[in-house]
Design a protein around this motif. Structure first.
Motif, PDB file in Angstrom:
ATOM      1  N   GLY A 159     -77.150  21.977 -24.182  1.00  0.00           N
ATOM      2  CA  GLY A 159     -76.082  21.836 -25.269  1.00  0.00           C
ATOM      3  C   GLY A 159     -75.112  22.816 -25.429  1.00  0.00           C
ATOM      4  N   SER A 275     -73.878  19.011 -34.560  1.00  0.00           N
ATOM      5  CA  SER A 275     -73.612  18.338 -33.341  1.00  0.00           C
ATOM      6  C   SER A 275     -74.562  18.454 -32.464  1.00  0.00           C
ATOM      7  CB  SER A 275     -72.385  19.141 -32.586  1.00  0.00           C
ATOM      8  OG  SER A 275     -72.235  18.657 -31.431  1.00  0.00           O
ATOM      9  N   TYR A 276     -75.505  19.496 -32.433  1.00  0.00           N
ATOM     10  CA  TYR A 276     -76.822  19.257 -31.579  1.00  0.00           C
ATOM     11  C   TYR A 276     -77.772  18.309 -32.107  1.00  0.00           C
ATOM     12  CZ  TYR A 276     -81.348  21.390 -30.600  1.00  0.00           C
ATOM     13  OH  TYR A 276     -82.564  21.429 -30.083  1.00  0.00           O
ATOM     14  N   ALA A 278     -77.020  15.479 -33.968  1.00  0.00           N
ATOM     15  CA  ALA A 278     -76.328  14.287 -33.735  1.00  0.00           C
ATOM     16  C   ALA A 278     -76.147  14.019 -32.371  1.00  0.00           C
ATOM     17  CB  ALA A 278     -75.135  14.133 -34.378  1.00  0.00           C
ATOM     18  N   ARG A 279     -76.292  14.927 -31.479  1.00  0.00           N
ATOM     19  CA  ARG A 279     -75.882  14.423 -29.938  1.00  0.00           C
ATOM     20  C   ARG A 279     -77.026  14.737 -28.818  1.00  0.00           C
ATOM     21  NH1 ARG A 279     -73.318  17.680 -26.023  1.00  0.00           N
ATOM     22  NH2 ARG A 279     -73.011  19.193 -27.674  1.00  0.00           N
ATOM     23  N   THR A 283     -80.783  12.081 -27.422  1.00  0.00           N
ATOM     24  CA  THR A 283     -80.746  12.025 -25.795  1.00  0.00           C
ATOM     25  C   THR A 283     -82.194  12.541 -25.418  1.00  0.00           C
ATOM     26  OG1 THR A 283     -78.285  12.448 -25.865  1.00  0.00           O
ATOM     27  CG2 THR A 283     -79.559  12.544 -23.953  1.00  0.00           C
TER      28      THR A 283
END
Length: 339
Positions: A159, A275-276, A278-279, A283
């Motif tokens: 990330g 952001s980390y 959520a994304r 994954t």
């Protein structure tokens, strides 16, 4: 190779003789760089036996060995070095990390831009054996690959940028700041730094945010840069690849983020984390489940749950009441680094 635009004081903070071999390797890796530091400082955290041993080992090599003159802990040791440093840039290398060839040159190169006030690099984990299931990654057998939870062991995580880029904050294992930053905004907050094996941290995050806010208030541009070419190898001890450490470190991260939020505001303190979460983390969970590594997927979920719980606990009344900002330092006369 051209000389860098700035001079550097490289700092290695140490606290226990149990890491002696690592300390020797860290200091040796600095001496082996193709760009020479103006000085190397080893700061010993309230350990007289280690102080004497370090003075005997490193003093004859021209290394400055200093006792921590501040509050016990990593932040106090770093602040001791800041007050003594003569370089234009103060570079911090962990005591259990060894710099790769070309590390210092790559770290200093971005300072050719006067708006660059801080530069950090990559920390590659060196596992006891192989990448553990509790800290999963997309390429578990690649020694230079990252994992989504590698921040738990103080290393670069999935990330983060893979090319030179501006970032919100640097990681403490491998980072540097112009000395002027400390003179303007003060040093590391000693109430949230690591003390021995206590996994509290985030003092680097807080300092980077505080510096950015201060420069912006003054109408000045500040760039904090991540430079992957500046690489170190960070040894991971066996106790840090266990479930218990995952839970403790994640809980402490949440508490620390709550303390940082108090100091600099939650918007800046949590922008990267949102952001980390959520994304990156979803994954990782889906990948590990698809590969049949249920325990690794559970590790990601556990880390997020413990971090969230720690943050909620830290936001309760009184939980971070003792956390204070350090005062800005008055500029003092220092020896010319070229002498």
């Amino acid at each position: 190779m051209n000389s860098p635009a700035v001079t550097a004081s490289v700092v290695v903070c140490v606290y226990t003789e149990k890491r002696w071999d690592d300390i020797v390797a860290a200091v040796g890796s600095v001496a082996a760089q193709d760009v020479a530091a103006a000085e190397t400082l080893v700061v010993v955290d309230h350990n007289p036996a280690l102080l004497a041993r370090a003075e005997a080992e490193f003093g004859p090599r021209g290394v400055r060995v200093l006792p921590n003159a501040h509050k016990q802990g990593l932040s106090g040791a770093r602040n001791t070095a800041i007050a003594e440093a003569v370089g234009d840039v103060v570079v911090f290398l962990d005591d259990d990390a060894a710099a790769r060839p070309g590390w210092l040159a790559a770290l200093l190169e971005p300072y050719g831009d006067p708006t660059v006030k801080a530069v950090g690099g990559v920390a590659h984990p060196r596992w006891p054996v192989n990448r553990p299931r509790v800290l999963p990654g997309a390429a578990p057998y690649d020694p230079n690959a990252t994992g989504e939870l590698d921040w738990i062991v103080g290393c670069t995580y999935t990330g983060q940028p893979v090319r030179q880029a501006e970032v919100r904050n640097l990681m403490g294992c491998n980072m540097s700041f112009r000395r002027e930053v400390f003179e303007r905004v003060g040093g590391f907050a000693e109430d949230i730094g690591r003390i021995g094996k206590n996994p509290l941290g985030c003092e680097e995050t807080e300092l980077c945010i505080r510096a950015r806010q201060a420069y912006h208030r003054a109408g000045e541009k500040i760039r904090i840069v991540f430079e992957p070419a500046a690489a170190v190898d960070h040894r991971v001890s066996p106790d840090r690849v266990q479930w218990d450490y995952l839970r403790r470190r994640s809980w402490a991260e949440g508490l620390s983020k709550a303390a940082v939020s108090k100091l600099v505001g939650s918007d800046d303190a949590l922008a990267t984390e949102r952001s980390y979460v959520a994304r990156v983390l979803p994954t990782a969970v889906l990948r590990e489940l698809k590969e049949g590594r249920v325990s690794s997927a559970a590790a990601v979920v556990t880390a997020l749950a413990c971090t969230t719980a720690g943050y909620v606990r830290g936001k309760l009344p009184g939980a971070t009441s003792g956390v204070r900002l350090p005062a800005a330092q008055a500029p003092t006369a220092r020896p010319n680094s070229g002498d």
